[in-house]
Design a protein around this motif. Structure first.
Motif, short mmCIF file in Angstrom:
data_model
loop_
_atom_site.label_atom_id
_atom_site.label_comp_id
_atom_site.label_asym_id
_atom_site.label_seq_id
_atom_site.Cartn_x
_atom_site.Cartn_y
_atom_site.Cartn_z
N LYS A 19 0.82 -0.95 0.05
CA LYS A 19 -0.12 -0.03 -0.01
C LYS A 19 0.76 1.40 0.00
N ARG A 21 2.21 2.25 2.78
CA ARG A 21 1.20 2.83 4.01
C ARG A 21 2.32 3.38 4.99
N SER A 63 -8.25 -0.94 3.71
CA SER A 63 -8.69 -0.62 2.56
C SER A 63 -7.72 -0.89 1.38
N ASN A 92 -6.79 0.23 -1.19
CA ASN A 92 -6.04 1.28 -2.25
C ASN A 92 -4.45 1.34 -1.84
N SER A 95 -10.68 4.76 -1.62
CA SER A 95 -10.95 3.14 -1.22
C SER A 95 -11.47 2.61 -2.36
N GLU A 99 -16.13 3.06 4.27
CA GLU A 99 -15.48 2.07 5.18
C GLU A 99 -16.27 2.22 6.44
N HIS A 125 -5.95 12.05 2.26
CA HIS A 125 -6.56 10.73 1.98
C HIS A 125 -7.74 10.77 0.73
MG MG Z 1 -8.08 3.25 4.19
#
Ligand code: MG
Ligand code: TXA
Length: 337
Positions: A51, A53, A138, A140, A146, A175, A231
């Motif tokens: 991700k 992330r 999620s 994405n 997402s 979500e 986001h």
């Molecule tokens: Mg998310």
């Protein structure tokens, strides 16, 4: 949720990917998730890598029912079971004190963990067969809207995951709601498919975290670490216009520039001649707006637009979740009429 095209062989293959430490795209009623064995630190690390992330943003664990809560959580309040009884399986994530069995990499070192029981038969079956909780953010790439279809998830994740189970479009589209049950009164950290009003029916007073309604300053720490990041954003900057839909449509039509794209309600599709227009459902259909918002935001990345103007949905019920996602996509650049 619809589970077309999937067979028991797909479910078995999916469970095997999870059991072997791989990455699996999973359908849920909210959005697609990027799943891995939540007890395997290496598998969980691979989620963060796929991700892009940030490491300080914890993941939630997906379980088949509330009987699994005790495996991973302690000091579970009675309200957790009351909420599970009413809303599980469904779009609600509860933050609870964690047990040591939950790897640090899942919780980003926090002493709490997010627990969710998704309303999706395929994903239950995968979790049950693998017999481990599935950690899944999620599906994405970090920062993007997402995914609410398998195709949208593949746009971000093709080549980075082992497989995706295509369960068709997600029924909710935003979500899960996140409620922190480790504080009194319980605190809404992220609005979602279960509404604030529904939570209040079970819990009485519910505090709403500041990060839900406004931009956090860089030095502030929202309780859900993920709420501090930019986001859901398309590449072009977004401006949200809030007010009566006739007024907001008129305001946007008077100000849009040559390269502007427009995100509007179905009723106003014809207002913005010569401009790329993406619709998000009728003014009065909040459930449809929830289902469409992320695909709508993604659609602008396939168009030539320099900036995006958006009509704001109203924020009661699930609208609180829809406006939260849209406002975040706009970096809280909002004009109130
Ligand atoms: Mg998310
Ligand atoms: O509907 C959903 O919840 C989807 C599907 C796939 O289940 N999952 C999802 O996960 O949205 P993710 O990682 O994209 O968002 C989870 C949010 C993040 O903002 C994260 O910071 C927050 O939950 N979170 C996770 N664990 C937490 C904890 N222990 N305390 C506070 N916030 C937490």
């Amino acid at each position: 949720m619809e589970t077309k095209r999937l067979t028991s062989a797909d479910v078995e293959a999916g469970a095997e990917i999870i059991a072997k430490g791989g990455l699996l795209g999973i359908p849920t009623e909210t959005v697609y998730g990027l799943g891995a064995n939540g007890l395997d630190p290496n598998a969980v690390k691979a989620i963060f890598e796929a991700k892009g992330r940030p490491q300080d943003n914890p993941l939630i664990l997906h379980i088949p029912d509330e009987s699994w809560l005790e495996r991973y959580c302690e000091d579970i309040p009675a309200t957790a079971y009351e909420l599970a009884e009413r809303f599980w399986p469904g779009p609600l994530t509860m933050i609870l004190p964690r047990k040591a069995i939950v790897p640090d990499v899942v919780t980003a070192g926090l002493d709490t963990v997010g627990m969710r029981c998704p309303d999706c038969a395929v994903t239950w079956a995968v979790i049950g067969l693998a017999d481990v909780p599935v950690a899944a953010p999620s599906g994405n790439a970090s920062g993007r809207p997402s995914p609410t279809t398998a195709e949208a998830m593949l746009e971000d994740m093709d080549g980075k995951i082992d497989a995706i189970l295509d369960g068709g479009p997600c029924a909710v589209g935003v979500e899960s709601t996140i409620i922190d049950l480790t504080v009194q009164p319980p605190r809404l950290l992220r609005p979602g498919g279960v509404t604030l009003e529904e939570l209040e029916e079970v819990l009485g007073e519910v505090a709403v975290d500041d990060a839900v309604r406004r931009l956090m300053a860089p030095e502030e720490q929202p309780k859900a670490p993920g709420m501090k990041y930019r986001h859901y954003a398309p590449k072009a900057p977004v401006t949200v216009v809030k007010g009566d839909p006739d007024m907001t449509a008129g305001y946007i039509a008077a100000r849009m520039g040559e390269g502007s794209g427009i995100l509007c309600f179905d009723e106003f599709k014809g207002y913005f001649r010569g401009h790329p227009v993406v619709t998000m459902g009728p003014v009065s259909d909040q459930a449809e707006q929830a289902r469409e918002i992320f695909e709508a935001l993604r659609a602008f990345d396939h168009m030539e637009v320099t900036d995006i103007w958006a009509q704001s949905p109203s924020d009661g019920g699930i609208g609180l979740a829809v406006t939260n996602r849209l406002n975040k996509a706009a970096g809280f650049h909002i004009i109130e009429l």
